[in-house]
Design a protein around this motif. Structure first.
Motif, PDB file in Angstrom:
ATOM      1  N   HIS A 159     -18.750  -1.819   7.217  1.00  0.00           N
ATOM      2  CA  HIS A 159     -19.355  -1.135   6.072  1.00  0.00           C
ATOM      3  C   HIS A 159     -18.647  -1.445   4.752  1.00  0.00           C
ATOM      4  CE1 HIS A 159     -21.669   1.006   9.069  1.00  0.00           C
ATOM      5  NE2 HIS A 159     -20.537   1.320   9.680  1.00  0.00           N
ATOM      6  N   HIS A 160     -17.672  -2.377   4.794  1.00  0.00           N
ATOM      7  CA  HIS A 160     -17.004  -2.793   3.560  1.00  0.00           C
ATOM      8  C   HIS A 160     -17.972  -3.591   2.690  1.00  0.00           C
ATOM      9  CE1 HIS A 160     -12.636  -2.652   5.382  1.00  0.00           C
ATOM     10  NE2 HIS A 160     -13.250  -1.484   5.405  1.00  0.00           N
ATOM     11  N   ARG A 161     -17.747  -3.557   1.415  1.00  0.00           N
ATOM     12  CA  ARG A 161     -18.554  -4.349   0.484  1.00  0.00           C
ATOM     13  C   ARG A 161     -18.202  -5.829   0.615  1.00  0.00           C
ATOM     14  NH1 ARG A 161     -15.538  -6.085  -3.933  1.00  0.00           N
ATOM     15  NH2 ARG A 161     -13.522  -5.061  -4.170  1.00  0.00           N
ATOM     16  N   ASP A 162     -19.097  -6.687   0.191  1.00  0.00           N
ATOM     17  CA  ASP A 162     -18.780  -8.103   0.102  1.00  0.00           C
ATOM     18  C   ASP A 162     -17.647  -8.302  -0.906  1.00  0.00           C
ATOM     19  OD1 ASP A 162     -20.797  -8.699   1.875  1.00  0.00           O
ATOM     20  OD2 ASP A 162     -22.269  -9.179   0.318  1.00  0.00           O
ATOM     21  N   GLY A 163     -16.643  -9.058  -0.533  1.00  0.00           N
ATOM     22  CA  GLY A 163     -15.513  -9.293  -1.428  1.00  0.00           C
ATOM     23  C   GLY A 163     -14.447  -8.228  -1.376  1.00  0.00           C
ATOM     24  N   ALA A 164     -14.531  -7.305  -0.413  1.00  0.00           N
ATOM     25  CA  ALA A 164     -13.511  -6.254  -0.297  1.00  0.00           C
ATOM     26  C   ALA A 164     -12.142  -6.865   0.006  1.00  0.00           C
ATOM     27  CB  ALA A 164     -13.891  -5.266   0.797  1.00  0.00           C
ATOM     28  N   PRO A 165     -11.077  -6.316  -0.560  1.00  0.00           N
ATOM     29  CA  PRO A 165      -9.733  -6.865  -0.312  1.00  0.00           C
ATOM     30  C   PRO A 165      -9.234  -6.532   1.085  1.00  0.00           C
ATOM     31  CG  PRO A 165      -9.576  -4.864  -1.608  1.00  0.00           C
ATOM     32  CD  PRO A 165     -11.050  -5.165  -1.478  1.00  0.00           C
ATOM     33  N   GLN A 166      -8.286  -7.329   1.552  1.00  0.00           N
ATOM     34  CA  GLN A 166      -7.601  -7.054   2.811  1.00  0.00           C
ATOM     35  C   GLN A 166      -6.371  -6.199   2.490  1.00  0.00           C
ATOM     36  OE1 GLN A 166      -8.564  -8.161   6.026  1.00  0.00           O
ATOM     37  NE2 GLN A 166     -10.456  -8.645   4.932  1.00  0.00           N
ATOM     38  N   LEU A 167      -6.503  -4.901   2.589  1.00  0.00           N
ATOM     39  CA  LEU A 167      -5.412  -4.005   2.221  1.00  0.00           C
ATOM     40  C   LEU A 167      -4.356  -3.857   3.317  1.00  0.00           C
ATOM     41  CD1 LEU A 167      -7.436  -1.153   0.466  1.00  0.00           C
ATOM     42  CD2 LEU A 167      -6.246  -3.081  -0.589  1.00  0.00           C
ATOM     43  N   TYR A 168      -4.726  -4.224   4.549  1.00  0.00           N
ATOM     44  CA  TYR A 168      -3.779  -4.086   5.666  1.00  0.00           C
ATOM     45  C   TYR A 168      -3.943  -5.276   6.608  1.00  0.00           C
ATOM     46  CZ  TYR A 168      -0.968  -1.317   9.014  1.00  0.00           C
ATOM     47  OH  TYR A 168       0.015  -0.834   9.864  1.00  0.00           O
ATOM     48  N   PRO A 169      -3.687  -6.476   6.087  1.00  0.00           N
ATOM     49  CA  PRO A 169      -3.908  -7.683   6.891  1.00  0.00           C
ATOM     50  C   PRO A 169      -2.936  -7.778   8.065  1.00  0.00           C
ATOM     51  CG  PRO A 169      -2.801  -8.225   4.836  1.00  0.00           C
ATOM     52  CD  PRO A 169      -3.181  -6.781   4.740  1.00  0.00           C
ATOM     53  N   ASP A 170      -3.432  -8.331   9.178  1.00  0.00           N
ATOM     54  CA  ASP A 170      -2.621  -8.439  10.398  1.00  0.00           C
ATOM     55  C   ASP A 170      -1.268  -9.092  10.138  1.00  0.00           C
ATOM     56  OD1 ASP A 170      -4.387  -7.259  12.209  1.00  0.00           O
ATOM     57  OD2 ASP A 170      -5.503  -9.113  12.479  1.00  0.00           O
ATOM     58  N   SER A 171      -1.267 -10.160   9.364  1.00  0.00           N
ATOM     59  CA  SER A 171      -0.052 -10.950   9.189  1.00  0.00           C
ATOM     60  C   SER A 171       1.034 -10.225   8.405  1.00  0.00           C
ATOM     61  CB  SER A 171      -0.385 -12.271   8.480  1.00  0.00           C
ATOM     62  OG  SER A 171      -0.933 -12.018   7.191  1.00  0.00           O
ATOM     63  N   LEU A 172       0.658  -9.174   7.690  1.00  0.00           N
ATOM     64  CA  LEU A 172       1.623  -8.475   6.834  1.00  0.00           C
ATOM     65  C   LEU A 172       1.889  -7.034   7.279  1.00  0.00           C
ATOM     66  CD1 LEU A 172       0.423  -9.652   3.292  1.00  0.00           C
ATOM     67  CD2 LEU A 172       2.370 -10.517   4.611  1.00  0.00           C
ATOM     68  N   ARG A 173       1.307  -6.618   8.393  1.00  0.00           N
ATOM     69  CA  ARG A 173       1.384  -5.197   8.749  1.00  0.00           C
ATOM     70  C   ARG A 173       2.805  -4.712   8.994  1.00  0.00           C
ATOM     71  NH1 ARG A 173      -4.119  -4.104  12.372  1.00  0.00           N
ATOM     72  NH2 ARG A 173      -5.539  -4.735  10.686  1.00  0.00           N
ATOM     73  N   ASP A 174       3.622  -5.495   9.660  1.00  0.00           N
ATOM     74  CA  ASP A 174       4.995  -5.049   9.919  1.00  0.00           C
ATOM     75  C   ASP A 174       5.748  -4.846   8.611  1.00  0.00           C
ATOM     76  OD1 ASP A 174       4.552  -5.090  12.625  1.00  0.00           O
ATOM     77  OD2 ASP A 174       5.550  -7.013  12.974  1.00  0.00           O
ATOM     78  N   GLU A 175       5.586  -5.782   7.675  1.00  0.00           N
ATOM     79  CA  GLU A 175       6.288  -5.656   6.397  1.00  0.00           C
ATOM     80  C   GLU A 175       5.719  -4.499   5.583  1.00  0.00           C
ATOM     81  OE1 GLU A 175       7.645  -8.356   2.522  1.00  0.00           O
ATOM     82  OE2 GLU A 175       6.336  -9.229   4.060  1.00  0.00           O
ATOM     83  N   ILE A 176       4.404  -4.349   5.575  1.00  0.00           N
ATOM     84  CA  ILE A 176       3.781  -3.224   4.870  1.00  0.00           C
ATOM     85  C   ILE A 176       4.300  -1.913   5.444  1.00  0.00           C
ATOM     86  CG2 ILE A 176       1.611  -1.989   4.474  1.00  0.00           C
ATOM     87  CD1 ILE A 176       0.234  -4.746   4.328  1.00  0.00           C
ATOM     88  N   ASP A 177       4.351  -1.811   6.760  1.00  0.00           N
ATOM     89  CA  ASP A 177       4.831  -0.578   7.399  1.00  0.00           C
ATOM     90  C   ASP A 177       6.280  -0.280   7.012  1.00  0.00           C
ATOM     91  OD1 ASP A 177       2.373  -0.302   8.637  1.00  0.00           O
ATOM     92  OD2 ASP A 177       3.058  -1.032  10.593  1.00  0.00           O
ATOM     93  N   ASP A 178       7.111  -1.299   6.982  1.00  0.00           N
ATOM     94  CA  ASP A 178       8.516  -1.104   6.621  1.00  0.00           C
ATOM     95  C   ASP A 178       8.653  -0.627   5.176  1.00  0.00           C
ATOM     96  OD1 ASP A 178       9.389  -1.845   9.127  1.00  0.00           O
ATOM     97  OD2 ASP A 178       9.878  -3.905   8.562  1.00  0.00           O
ATOM     98  N   VAL A 179       7.921  -1.274   4.272  1.00  0.00           N
ATOM     99  CA  VAL A 179       7.980  -0.877   2.866  1.00  0.00           C
ATOM    100  C   VAL A 179       7.426   0.534   2.697  1.00  0.00           C
ATOM    101  CG1 VAL A 179       7.032  -1.349   0.571  1.00  0.00           C
ATOM    102  CG2 VAL A 179       7.929  -3.230   1.972  1.00  0.00           C
ATOM    103  N   ASN A 180       6.302   0.819   3.348  1.00  0.00           N
ATOM    104  CA  ASN A 180       5.698   2.148   3.230  1.00  0.00           C
ATOM    105  C   ASN A 180       6.625   3.243   3.725  1.00  0.00           C
ATOM    106  OD1 ASN A 180       3.334   1.218   2.115  1.00  0.00           O
ATOM    107  ND2 ASN A 180       2.148   1.303   4.013  1.00  0.00           N
ATOM    108  N   LYS A 181       7.372   2.951   4.787  1.00  0.00           N
ATOM    109  CA  LYS A 181       8.278   3.961   5.334  1.00  0.00           C
ATOM    110  C   LYS A 181       9.321   4.371   4.300  1.00  0.00           C
ATOM    111  CE  LYS A 181      11.353   4.873   9.260  1.00  0.00           C
ATOM    112  NZ  LYS A 181      11.922   4.293  10.525  1.00  0.00           N
ATOM    113  N   ARG A 182       9.911   3.403   3.624  1.00  0.00           N
ATOM    114  CA  ARG A 182      10.929   3.740   2.633  1.00  0.00           C
ATOM    115  C   ARG A 182      10.298   4.342   1.381  1.00  0.00           C
ATOM    116  NH1 ARG A 182      16.016   0.155   0.206  1.00  0.00           N
ATOM    117  NH2 ARG A 182      16.912   1.917  -0.948  1.00  0.00           N
ATOM    118  N   VAL A 183       9.157   3.795   0.951  1.00  0.00           N
ATOM    119  CA  VAL A 183       8.488   4.342  -0.236  1.00  0.00           C
ATOM    120  C   VAL A 183       8.103   5.795   0.006  1.00  0.00           C
ATOM    121  CG1 VAL A 183       6.369   4.221  -1.607  1.00  0.00           C
ATOM    122  CG2 VAL A 183       7.712   2.155  -1.201  1.00  0.00           C
TER     123      VAL A 183
END
Length: 338
Positions: A143-167
């Motif tokens: 149901h995402h729009r065409d051109g929607a960004p990848q806010l939680y891409p597979d390749s970056l999830r571990d790093e996103i999770d680590d940054v989010n934890k400290r933030v």
């Protein structure tokens, strides 16, 4: 009157939320279905502001309706005092607590936003704000729009999770640890932790445009909602006053970059933000006086971060204009932000 100051000294947030998820396979009994659910938010709340931004960036407006509570609430619940008759036009309830009690008649905890409600039953599904936005990115993809960004891409999830934890622990919740501290020692410790983390984020962002990777991700959304409230509220009301955001050059430029990106600044209602904190937290601000400042025009000044590598939406596109019924009221943000 509710008390927000932690009498024991250190403020500890209750992080136990309703963990039911809305998923593509419906394993918790709630499958992703367009037009079935309603996202209930308050523009004043930073946790809810995240959900507003993610829904807009992903273009879920036509699949997931949204209801707005007013900026203030009493000890019982957020209320729909912005709507005609003080009743949500879809759920037909005056208080968000009605949706919580529909599912849990003896619900013992605070009534929080954001929350997603199952419209057919009128019962709350989840208020787990952290998981909620991740699921909007990963479970609602058809149901995402065409051109929607990848806010939680597979390749970056571990790093996103680590940054989010400290933030989350040091910044998102860190401002509350400072503001709700009940002793000098607890406040001093919270203050030091907050600004140590802000210095860490500043160093990280000095040479890269976004927190993780070369495009906007969930990590940027989570940090932005705290930054939008920093100078209007946290610097003074919560005593986070080593520096204003506008006095921290890297972070101020980063915040303005996001604010001027469609989907971010056009969701921010500075009037409601200030009304919420300065009126609801009566034990911190007993007069209930809401400050007039700061000047909002500076949010629209050039930030210069285009010079760094990175494109906001990668190979995608910005969201279109905000729906008329969802616009921040005129005069509640810098002129020209739509």
């Amino acid at each position: 009157m509710a008390s927000y100051i932690a009498e024991a000294g250190e403020f500890t947030r209750d992080t136990k939320y309703i963990e039911t998820r809305i998923t593509a396979d419906g394993r918790d009994g709630y499958p992703v279905q367009p037009d079935r659910y309603r996202l209930i938010v308050a523009r004043a709340c930073p946790w809810a502001n995240r959900a507003i931004i993610v829904r807009r960036l992903l273009g879920l407006e036509s699949a997931l309706s949204i209801g707005f509570c007013g900026p203030t609430h009493d000890e019982r619940s957020w209320t729909f005092d912005l709507d005609t008759g003080g009743v949500d036009p879809v759920l037909q309830i005056p208080r968000l607590q009605d949706a919580y009690f529909k599912r849990f008649p003896d619900y013992p905890k605070g009534i929080t936003v954001p929350a997603i409600v199952d419209v057919p039953t009128g019962a709350v599904v989840t208020n787990d704000f952290a998981q909620m936005t991740l699921d909007l990115s990963t479970e609602w993809t058809p149901h995402h729009r065409d051109g929607a960004p990848q806010l939680y891409p597979d390749s970056l999830r571990d790093e996103i999770d680590d940054v989010n934890k400290r933030v989350y622990s040091e910044i998102n919740n860190g401002v509350y640890r400072s503001g709700f501290a009940g002793s000098q020692g607890a406040y001093d410790a919270a203050y030091d932790r907050l600004f140590t983390a802000l210095d860490w984020v500043s160093e990280r962002l000095e040479k890269q445009r976004y927190l993780v990777g070369e495009t906007i991700t969930e990590a940027d959304v989570r940090l932005f909602t705290t930054f939008a409230r920093f100078d209007p509220v946290y610097h003074g009301h919560f005593k986070c006053n080593r520096s204003k955001l506008s006095e921290m050059p890297v972070l101020w430029a980063y915040a303005r970059d996001l604010f001027q990106t469609p989907g971010f600044g056009d969701t921010v209602d500075f009037v409601q933000i200030k009304q919420h904190y300065y009126i609801v937290h009566a034990d911190i601000n007993p007069t209930g006086i809401v400050p007039k400042g700061p000047d909002l025009a500076d949010w629209l000044t050039p930030h210069g971060r285009e010079a760094l590598d990175g494109k906001p939406f990668g190979n995608g596109t910005p969201p279109g204009p905000t729906l008329d019924v969802e616009r921040v009221p005129a005069g509640h943000g810098p002129v020209g932000v739509r």
